[in-house]
Design an enzyme around this catalytic site. Structure first.
Site, PDB file in Angstrom:
ATOM      1  N   SER A  14       0.797  -1.225   0.000  1.00 10.98           N
ATOM      2  CA  SER A  14       0.000   0.000   0.000  1.00 10.98           C
ATOM      3  C   SER A  14       0.828   1.274   0.000  1.00 10.98           C
ATOM      4  O   SER A  14       0.339   2.329  -0.427  1.00 10.98           O
ATOM      5  CB  SER A  14      -0.932   0.006   1.215  1.00 10.98           C
ATOM      6  N   GLU A 184     -12.158  17.330   8.141  1.00 11.25           N
ATOM      7  CA  GLU A 184     -11.209  17.937   7.207  1.00 11.25           C
ATOM      8  C   GLU A 184     -11.336  17.377   5.798  1.00 11.25           C
ATOM      9  O   GLU A 184     -11.078  18.078   4.818  1.00 11.25           O
ATOM     10  CB  GLU A 184      -9.782  17.732   7.719  1.00 11.25           C
ATOM     11  N   HIS A 197       0.842   5.291   6.111  1.00 14.87           N
ATOM     12  CA  HIS A 197       0.506   5.704   4.752  1.00 14.87           C
ATOM     13  C   HIS A 197       0.656   7.214   4.600  1.00 14.87           C
ATOM     14  O   HIS A 197       0.548   7.960   5.574  1.00 14.87           O
ATOM     15  CB  HIS A 197      -0.910   5.250   4.408  1.00 14.87           C
TER      16      HIS A 197
END
Length: 230
Positions: A14, A184, A197
């Site tokens: 990922s 957000e 990540h």
């Protein structure tokens, strides 16, 4: 004279992978990397979330990469995040992990292409003194061992990213990772604190570290890089 077309294949997990719209602004470094090559280079990003060397092979994801390789192509191999955690179903024992890396290298070379091994990029974990922890110590060293034993170009993304974390420190380095406050971003209405990540900015910085490694290795690919985004 125009350069012969080549393809750079990215295989990994990922931290390298393309992201679905529902995952944004999380970004794998393979996305901005693909914007830093000239028009003679095609970047094929085969990386997928949650994959280890073992599951990438078991799911048949390696076969189409090998099938499409041509002389002069590259395969960038970066695993470790999922291989190294015994509690994960993707876990790969140490000896098998190194054997899998060696298989990727051997089969790439059989097709006349060049393999490049990368250690996994660091997680954002700091000790009490503000120094980044060595979060991939064992599997990064296994990757280094595989590179040494098979004379494979190595980009030590683990060491390079820890150096960047050290430079930025515990607070400023949050900007590299997927940290969002509640409200957000619509994909993360409750916010998110993810120290594995990357944000879009972080993915660009990590891609730059990889590009630095390509240049320092003086790979043939170096002459095809564009150091500012298109």
């Amino acid at each position: 004279m125009a350069s012969e077309p080549i393809t750079v294949h990215l295989i990994g997990d990922s931290t390298m992978a393309e992201k679905a719209p529902s995952e944004r602004p999380e970004t794998g470094w393979g996305t901005p990397f693909s914007e830093r090559v000239d028009d003679s280079v095609t970047v094929e990003n085969h990386a997928r979330n949650g994959r280890s060397t073992r599951t990438f092979l078991e799911e048949g994801r390696w076969h189409p990469v090998v099938r499409d390789l041509e002389t002069g192509d590259y395969v960038f191999v970066q695993f470790g995040h999922n291989d190294e955690v015994p509690s994960k179903e993707q876990y790969t024992p140490e000896a098998e992990f190194e054997s899998n890396l060696e298989r990727f290298v051997a089969e790439t070379r059989e097709r006349g292409a060049e393999a490049v091994l990368l250690t996994p990029i660091a997680r954002r974990h700091f000790d009490g003194d503000g120094n980044p922890k060595d979060t991939h110590r064992v599997y990064s060293e296994l990757t280094r061992d595989a590179a040494r034993s098979r004379d494979v170009p190595l980009i030590d993304a683990d060491e390079r990213s820890r150096s960047l974390l050290r430079e930025l420190g515990p607070e400023e380095s949050k900007s590299l990772y997927n940290h969002l406050s509640p409200g957000e971003h619509p994909n993360y209405p409750d916010g998110v604190t993810d120290d594995t990540h990357f944000s879009e900015y972080g993915a660009r910085r990590m891609a730059e570290l990889v590009l630095d490694g390509v240049e320092e290795l003086n790979l043939g690919l170096t002459t095809r890089l564009e150091r500012s985004p298109r």
